[in-house]
Design an enzyme around this catalytic site. Sequence first.
Site, short mmCIF file in Angstrom:
data_model
loop_
_atom_site.label_atom_id
_atom_site.label_comp_id
_atom_site.label_asym_id
_atom_site.label_seq_id
_atom_site.Cartn_x
_atom_site.Cartn_y
_atom_site.Cartn_z
N LYS A 198 0.80 -1.23 0.00
CA LYS A 198 0.00 0.00 0.00
C LYS A 198 0.83 1.28 0.00
O LYS A 198 0.31 2.36 -0.26
CB LYS A 198 -0.93 -0.01 1.21
CG LYS A 198 -2.00 -1.08 1.18
CD LYS A 198 -3.10 -0.74 0.19
CE LYS A 198 -4.30 -1.67 0.37
NZ LYS A 198 -5.44 -1.27 -0.46
N SER A 253 -8.23 -0.96 6.86
CA SER A 253 -8.15 -1.89 7.98
C SER A 253 -6.74 -1.96 8.53
O SER A 253 -6.49 -2.62 9.53
CB SER A 253 -8.60 -3.29 7.55
OG SER A 253 -7.70 -3.83 6.61
#
Length: 321
Positions: free
Chosen positions: A54, A79
């Site tokens: 990410k 999350s």
Amino acid sequence: MFRESPRNPTREGVLRAAEKIAALVPATPLLPVEVNGMRIHAKCDNLHPIGAFKIRGAWHRLTDLSPDERAAGVVAVSSGNHAQGVAFAARELGIEAAIVMPADAPQVKLDATRGMGAEVILYDRAGGEDRDVIANALCDERGRTLVHAYADPWVIEGQGSMGVEIAAQLGRSPSRIVVCCGGGGLAAGLALACPDSAIVPVEPEGWDDVARSLASGEIQRVGPDAPKTICDAIQTPSTAPVNFAVLKGRAEPGVAVSDAEVRAAQRFAFAKLRLVVEPGGAAALAAAIAGKVDLDEATVVTLTGGNTDARAFARVLSTSD
């Protein structure tokens, strides 16, 4: 509820993102590994500084903010892995970041996000709270830019930088890339980066909304009775129009994997590659090991994250399903 994207992601954007990422961190390894008698390759993005792929999309998005946008700050939903990517990029660039995270996110991810200076705002995922509604409201209240975990053209392009690295390291286009899939940001980015490669999304059982969307030709949502899954990193309610527009007619039929198959993949990665991989980051490998996807010598599987609680990982290693 997704906000309409200001533009469409492009392959040119992926290539520009890849240049940025190459200047920030070294390429993650592409390691050979034998699965069911076939020598394939694993792209180890669990070895990024934040322990997940990410960082790619977050860095591309935040470095493209205007001076006024940087001054106002950003909001993200995650999350845990996108949260850390945004928190890392925001810290490096001097940008304030607020991250909307589920209250049941792994503690290791909550602690790491806070540790990089981001504000964490918790929501009740199990109780049905909509993280996108919360994030959009924060953006309106604070005048900030939303950096969505997957429904963002810059994020999609940034994730696609993984495909640019894979092709360079493999010396050719992969025949297929088996990809861990939540909302479809990485899958869409890889589709743009590697137009000649088959893209095979892998989701947790009961959370295979991308697969069902591709099969039906329309975006589908996860049902209200979706089962619990250990794959928190790819536990998303639905893909978004910007992702689906890229994947529709481009990605292969999706594959779903069970928790038991994911745990087997975690053990396999530790035994064969000496790597710690979190459940969501092992989904693609799980599909390969379980024989749910075709394999050849030009197949690549993604290992997308390694942010797992030490005790939980120890339990996985010490048991068998």
